[in-house]
Scaffold this motif. Structure first.
Motif, PDB file in Angstrom:
ATOM      1  N   VAL A 174       0.862  -1.179   0.000  1.00  0.00           N
ATOM      2  CA  VAL A 174       0.000   0.000   0.000  1.00  0.00           C
ATOM      3  C   VAL A 174       0.900   1.230   0.000  1.00  0.00           C
ATOM      4  CG1 VAL A 174      -0.277  -0.052   2.517  1.00  0.00           C
ATOM      5  CG2 VAL A 174      -1.947   1.176   1.119  1.00  0.00           C
ATOM      6  N   GLY A 175       0.739   2.060  -1.033  1.00  0.00           N
ATOM      7  CA  GLY A 175       1.630   3.210  -1.171  1.00  0.00           C
ATOM      8  C   GLY A 175       3.054   2.707  -1.327  1.00  0.00           C
ATOM      9  N   ASP A 176       3.977   3.205  -0.501  1.00  0.00           N
ATOM     10  CA  ASP A 176       5.372   2.753  -0.572  1.00  0.00           C
ATOM     11  C   ASP A 176       5.713   1.773   0.548  1.00  0.00           C
ATOM     12  OD1 ASP A 176       5.333   4.471   1.568  1.00  0.00           O
ATOM     13  OD2 ASP A 176       6.877   5.825   0.806  1.00  0.00           O
ATOM     14  N   GLN A 177       4.700   1.196   1.182  1.00  0.00           N
ATOM     15  CA  GLN A 177       4.919   0.245   2.275  1.00  0.00           C
ATOM     16  C   GLN A 177       4.564  -1.179   1.857  1.00  0.00           C
ATOM     17  OE1 GLN A 177       3.452   1.699   6.248  1.00  0.00           O
ATOM     18  NE2 GLN A 177       2.385   3.143   4.913  1.00  0.00           N
ATOM     19  N   THR A 178       5.314  -2.140   2.369  1.00  0.00           N
ATOM     20  CA  THR A 178       5.006  -3.553   2.185  1.00  0.00           C
ATOM     21  C   THR A 178       4.788  -4.143   3.565  1.00  0.00           C
ATOM     22  OG1 THR A 178       6.346  -3.672   0.183  1.00  0.00           O
ATOM     23  CG2 THR A 178       5.824  -5.757   1.270  1.00  0.00           C
ATOM     24  N   ILE A 179       3.600  -4.695   3.782  1.00  0.00           N
ATOM     25  CA  ILE A 179       3.209  -5.234   5.086  1.00  0.00           C
ATOM     26  C   ILE A 179       3.104  -6.745   4.979  1.00  0.00           C
ATOM     27  CG2 ILE A 179       1.317  -5.330   6.780  1.00  0.00           C
ATOM     28  CD1 ILE A 179       1.543  -2.327   4.615  1.00  0.00           C
ATOM     29  N   GLN A 180       3.697  -7.454   5.917  1.00  0.00           N
ATOM     30  CA  GLN A 180       3.518  -8.907   6.004  1.00  0.00           C
ATOM     31  C   GLN A 180       2.350  -9.123   6.967  1.00  0.00           C
ATOM     32  OE1 GLN A 180       5.107 -10.847   3.875  1.00  0.00           O
ATOM     33  NE2 GLN A 180       6.221  -9.038   3.212  1.00  0.00           N
ATOM     34  N   GLY A 181       1.162  -9.207   6.412  1.00  0.00           N
ATOM     35  CA  GLY A 181      -0.055  -9.260   7.221  1.00  0.00           C
ATOM     36  C   GLY A 181      -0.320 -10.633   7.800  1.00  0.00           C
ATOM     37  N   LEU A 182      -0.249 -10.722   9.105  1.00  0.00           N
ATOM     38  CA  LEU A 182      -0.598 -11.936   9.841  1.00  0.00           C
ATOM     39  C   LEU A 182      -2.036 -11.810  10.329  1.00  0.00           C
ATOM     40  CD1 LEU A 182       2.723 -12.342  11.851  1.00  0.00           C
ATOM     41  CD2 LEU A 182       2.014 -13.597   9.797  1.00  0.00           C
ATOM     42  N   PRO A 183      -2.653 -12.891  10.832  1.00  0.00           N
ATOM     43  CA  PRO A 183      -4.038 -12.794  11.303  1.00  0.00           C
ATOM     44  C   PRO A 183      -4.239 -11.621  12.266  1.00  0.00           C
ATOM     45  CG  PRO A 183      -3.381 -15.075  11.228  1.00  0.00           C
ATOM     46  CD  PRO A 183      -2.141 -14.257  10.942  1.00  0.00           C
ATOM     47  N   GLY A 184      -5.260 -10.825  11.975  1.00  0.00           N
ATOM     48  CA  GLY A 184      -5.561  -9.644  12.769  1.00  0.00           C
ATOM     49  C   GLY A 184      -5.035  -8.362  12.155  1.00  0.00           C
ATOM     50  N   ALA A 185      -4.158  -8.445  11.155  1.00  0.00           N
ATOM     51  CA  ALA A 185      -3.627  -7.236  10.512  1.00  0.00           C
ATOM     52  C   ALA A 185      -4.732  -6.570   9.696  1.00  0.00           C
ATOM     53  CB  ALA A 185      -2.440  -7.576   9.620  1.00  0.00           C
ATOM     54  N   PHE A 186      -4.735  -5.247   9.713  1.00  0.00           N
ATOM     55  CA  PHE A 186      -5.737  -4.449   9.000  1.00  0.00           C
ATOM     56  C   PHE A 186      -5.031  -3.362   8.207  1.00  0.00           C
ATOM     57  CE2 PHE A 186      -8.238  -0.531   8.819  1.00  0.00           C
ATOM     58  CZ  PHE A 186      -9.371  -0.990   8.156  1.00  0.00           C
ATOM     59  N   VAL A 187      -5.493  -3.123   6.980  1.00  0.00           N
ATOM     60  CA  VAL A 187      -4.941  -2.058   6.137  1.00  0.00           C
ATOM     61  C   VAL A 187      -6.105  -1.314   5.480  1.00  0.00           C
ATOM     62  CG1 VAL A 187      -3.559  -1.529   4.082  1.00  0.00           C
ATOM     63  CG2 VAL A 187      -2.815  -3.332   5.655  1.00  0.00           C
ATOM     64  N   LEU A 188      -6.089   0.010   5.602  1.00  0.00           N
ATOM     65  CA  LEU A 188      -7.035   0.881   4.903  1.00  0.00           C
ATOM     66  C   LEU A 188      -6.302   1.502   3.723  1.00  0.00           C
ATOM     67  CD1 LEU A 188      -9.648   2.581   4.571  1.00  0.00           C
ATOM     68  CD2 LEU A 188      -8.618   4.239   6.126  1.00  0.00           C
ATOM     69  N   VAL A 189      -6.888   1.377   2.544  1.00  0.00           N
ATOM     70  CA  VAL A 189      -6.301   1.938   1.328  1.00  0.00           C
ATOM     71  C   VAL A 189      -7.186   3.091   0.868  1.00  0.00           C
ATOM     72  CG1 VAL A 189      -5.560   1.480  -1.029  1.00  0.00           C
ATOM     73  CG2 VAL A 189      -5.426  -0.351   0.697  1.00  0.00           C
ATOM     74  N   PRO A 190      -6.724   4.337   1.041  1.00  0.00           N
ATOM     75  CA  PRO A 190      -7.515   5.487   0.572  1.00  0.00           C
ATOM     76  C   PRO A 190      -7.596   5.512  -0.949  1.00  0.00           C
ATOM     77  CG  PRO A 190      -5.781   6.173   2.118  1.00  0.00           C
ATOM     78  CD  PRO A 190      -5.502   4.754   1.726  1.00  0.00           C
ATOM     79  N   PRO A 191      -8.561   6.235  -1.500  1.00  0.00           N
ATOM     80  CA  PRO A 191      -8.631   6.389  -2.954  1.00  0.00           C
ATOM     81  C   PRO A 191      -7.303   6.907  -3.507  1.00  0.00           C
ATOM     82  CG  PRO A 191     -10.602   7.295  -1.936  1.00  0.00           C
ATOM     83  CD  PRO A 191      -9.645   6.963  -0.827  1.00  0.00           C
ATOM     84  N   ARG A 192      -6.987   6.491  -4.731  1.00  0.00           N
ATOM     85  CA  ARG A 192      -5.802   6.931  -5.480  1.00  0.00           C
ATOM     86  C   ARG A 192      -4.483   6.445  -4.891  1.00  0.00           C
ATOM     87  NH1 ARG A 192      -7.540  11.500  -8.975  1.00  0.00           N
ATOM     88  NH2 ARG A 192      -9.732  11.767  -8.514  1.00  0.00           N
ATOM     89  N   THR A 193      -4.523   5.446  -4.009  1.00  0.00           N
ATOM     90  CA  THR A 193      -3.309   4.900  -3.404  1.00  0.00           C
ATOM     91  C   THR A 193      -2.974   3.562  -4.066  1.00  0.00           C
ATOM     92  OG1 THR A 193      -3.880   5.931  -1.291  1.00  0.00           O
ATOM     93  CG2 THR A 193      -2.235   4.178  -1.246  1.00  0.00           C
ATOM     94  N   PRO A 194      -1.787   3.438  -4.653  1.00  0.00           N
ATOM     95  CA  PRO A 194      -1.413   2.169  -5.283  1.00  0.00           C
ATOM     96  C   PRO A 194      -1.391   1.040  -4.244  1.00  0.00           C
ATOM     97  CG  PRO A 194       0.107   3.914  -5.941  1.00  0.00           C
ATOM     98  CD  PRO A 194      -0.744   4.460  -4.825  1.00  0.00           C
ATOM     99  N   HIS A 195      -1.901  -0.128  -4.638  1.00  0.00           N
ATOM    100  CA  HIS A 195      -1.927  -1.266  -3.723  1.00  0.00           C
ATOM    101  C   HIS A 195      -2.104  -2.581  -4.470  1.00  0.00           C
ATOM    102  CE1 HIS A 195      -6.127  -0.176  -4.347  1.00  0.00           C
ATOM    103  NE2 HIS A 195      -6.457  -1.438  -4.045  1.00  0.00           N
ATOM    104  N   THR A 196      -1.722  -3.642  -3.801  1.00  0.00           N
ATOM    105  CA  THR A 196      -1.943  -5.004  -4.256  1.00  0.00           C
ATOM    106  C   THR A 196      -1.735  -5.915  -3.058  1.00  0.00           C
ATOM    107  OG1 THR A 196      -1.413  -6.682  -5.921  1.00  0.00           O
ATOM    108  CG2 THR A 196       0.447  -5.442  -5.009  1.00  0.00           C
ATOM    109  N   PHE A 197      -1.994  -7.202  -3.252  1.00  0.00           N
ATOM    110  CA  PHE A 197      -1.769  -8.181  -2.190  1.00  0.00           C
ATOM    111  C   PHE A 197      -1.475  -9.526  -2.807  1.00  0.00           C
ATOM    112  CE2 PHE A 197      -6.285  -8.059  -3.078  1.00  0.00           C
ATOM    113  CZ  PHE A 197      -6.600  -9.399  -3.253  1.00  0.00           C
ATOM    114  N   SER A 198      -0.808 -10.399  -2.030  1.00  0.00           N
ATOM    115  CA  SER A 198      -0.498 -11.741  -2.516  1.00  0.00           C
ATOM    116  C   SER A 198      -0.199 -12.651  -1.330  1.00  0.00           C
ATOM    117  CB  SER A 198       0.702 -11.711  -3.469  1.00  0.00           C
ATOM    118  OG  SER A 198       1.841 -11.208  -2.801  1.00  0.00           O
ATOM    119  N   ASN A 199      -0.249 -13.934  -1.585  1.00  0.00           N
ATOM    120  CA  ASN A 199       0.107 -14.941  -0.586  1.00  0.00           C
ATOM    121  C   ASN A 199       1.475 -15.489  -0.970  1.00  0.00           C
ATOM    122  OD1 ASN A 199       0.483 -17.130   1.080  1.00  0.00           O
ATOM    123  ND2 ASN A 199      -1.485 -18.079   0.654  1.00  0.00           N
TER     124      ASN A 199
END
Length: 154
Positions: free
Chosen positions: A75-100
């Motif tokens: 999200v934006g310029d951050q990479t988060i290793q999301g474990l159970p319970g992790a939350f991310v809010l992506v505002p409009p116009r913010t680059p993002h993706t996700f993968s396993n």
């Protein structure tokens, strides 16, 4: 005029299911259930499974909540290793993706506000990614643009 919003109660595993590549999406709440306010989908992602390209939404906010496994969220310029319970809010116009990137399945809740007809994007994506079919990049771009999604050049 808004229609009254009705209760929706779903047991684990309930909801309309859709296979997208090697991932499974379950629609828990879609825009027509909430007068377009929000949608909530559960995404079961296999290790190394189907993931969206880096993209933005011009109007929509998107939220991710990791239920199981590990989901890498950019999200934006951050990479988060999301474990159970992790939350991310992506505002409009913010680059993002996700993968396993882990070695076991991961489960992610995805919420869209406003929802519009976001489920139709996923339905179209499922058709484009049917087994054995090469991805039609022009058709994918057209589908993305139709549902407030634009690829970001990396």
């Amino acid at each position: 005029m808004s229609l009254p919003i009705k209760e929706i109660i779903l047991a684990p595993g309930e909801g309309n299911h859709l296979i997208i590549g090697d991932s499974e999406v379950t629609f828990k709440v879609v825009g027509t259930d909430t007068n377009g306010h929000l949608g909530l989908f559960e995404n079961l992602i296999q290790p190394g499974g189907t993931a969206p390209i880096l993209h933005i939404h011009r109007q929509m906010e998107e939220m991710f909540y990791v239920l199981e496994g590990e989901v890498e969220i950019i999200v934006g310029d951050q990479t988060i290793q999301g474990l159970p319970g992790a939350f991310v809010l992506v505002p409009p116009r913010t680059p993002h993706t996700f993968s396993n990137r882990g070695n076991r399945p991961a489960k992610l809740l995805i919420m869209f506000c406003p929802a519009g007809e976001r489920e139709k994007y996923f339905e179209g994506l499922a058709k484009l990614l049917k087994e054995g079919q090469p991805t039609d990049k022009d058709a994918l771009l057209q589908l993305m643009q139709q549902f407030d999604q634009e690829p970001v050049e990396s």
